[in-house]
Scaffold this motif. Structure first.
Motif: not given
Length: 318
Positions: A134, A137-138, A253
């Motif tokens: 978490n 970043s994605t 994303e």
């Protein structure tokens, strides 16, 4: 008499608030509220409400973002309901909406229950490890999993070779039959840690005496989880399912970076399809994309109502 006189003098010594003073205080309060809350509200109006209202307006237009707008009425919506790509994308969303909440919630519940009730000394360390994705970043998470699935030097194929199975450098994300399912592991891995922490904090509020009584009666971990933990943290589970359910609808994303809807549209979802309709040079149509966005909003509201019905509120007390 002397006491009355003294009290009247004391009362006379206390100055009464003037009308001007009260008005000044009220003005200061309004100025403070305006400075403290005003920027946040202005940003909300400018970047949330205004674009939403404009998307409703554009949904009835044919517009590529540059040329003159053309009013087309309900044509965008009629074409949307006839567009097979919309329904195919929604079917992929449906898979994510069902599988993603169930797997993420079950895994998070089990891990949180074990960390709370097993009494591991390393529990704080495990919490950090689970929560680590978490922090990333994605895009970083996506690139890590692209490397894992890579056919030439991917970690997954390396594990298979380690156990004596050579699949010939199989490219996992290039197969339409498996690509959508392979998007689930990075989504689950990226979200489990957060919900483990949420569930652990909720479980800490359950009295230990309830677990101790269940242990004395010979209840297993599964029985304790099913009969004590889940009913008592049901409100938290309900919110978790709602967030994950809506996240399955809005998935964007990870899919954009990993596959961009491919191969052959096998991983395309409604959010990505809407994005491509608005910004792809081949199909640039903000009006049609806005119509899809309104349809997505209706689905989100319907999903919220569905979750409220399927996971009813409970009034457990302890």
């Amino acid at each position: 008499m002397m006491n009355d006189a003294a009290s009247s003098k004391a009362g006379a010594a206390i100055p009464k608030s003037s009308g001007k003073g009260m008005k000044g205080i009220k003005r200061q309060k309004w100025i403070f509220l305006l400075l403290a809350v005003g920027p946040a509200y202005a940003g909300y109006l400018l970047f949330t409400l205004y674009p939403n209202f404009m998307s409703v307006f554009y949904a009835f237009m044919k517009w590529d973002g540059i040329s003159k707008k053309e009013f087309v009425g309900l044509d965008n919506f009629v074409f949307m309901f006839k567009d097979e790509f919309v329904w195919r994308a929604l079917s992929h969303n449906l898979v994510l909406m069902i599988v993603l909440p169930i797997l993420t919630t079950v895994i998070s519940l089990v891990l949180a229950h074990l960390l709370i009730n097993k009494g591991f000394r390393e529990a704080p360390f495990y919490k950090v490890i689970f929560f680590l994705p978490n922090v990333l970043s994605t895009v970083v998470i996506t690139l890590l999993w692209i490397y894992i699935y890579d056919g030439s030097n991917g970690l997954l194929n390396g594990v298979f070779r380690l156990f004596g199975y050579d699949n010939g450098g199989y490219y996992w994300l290039s197969d339409p039959k498996t690509a959508l399912w392979l998007l689930l592991p990075p989504m689950i891995w990226g979200g489990v840690g957060f919900y483990v922490i949420i569930f652990m904090n909720a479980m800490k509020g359950i009295p230990k005496s309830m677990y101790e009584a269940a242990i004395l009666e010979g209840a297993s971990h599964f029985t304790r989880l099913h009969t004590i933990t889940i009913p008592l943290i049901n409100p938290v589970i309900r919110i978790t399912l709602l967030f994950l359910f809506l996240g399955g609808i809005k998935s964007f994303e990870i899919i954009l970076v990993m596959t961009n809807g491919g191969p052959a549209g096998s991983t395309n979802v409604i959010g990505l399809y809407m994005f491509n309709q608005a910004f792809s040079q081949a199909t640039q149509n903000y009006g049609y994309a806005s119509a899809i966005g309104l349809f997505l909003f209706v689905i989100l509201v319907g999903g919220k109502v569905l979750i409220d019905r399927l996971v009813p509120k409970s009034d457990w007390e302890y």
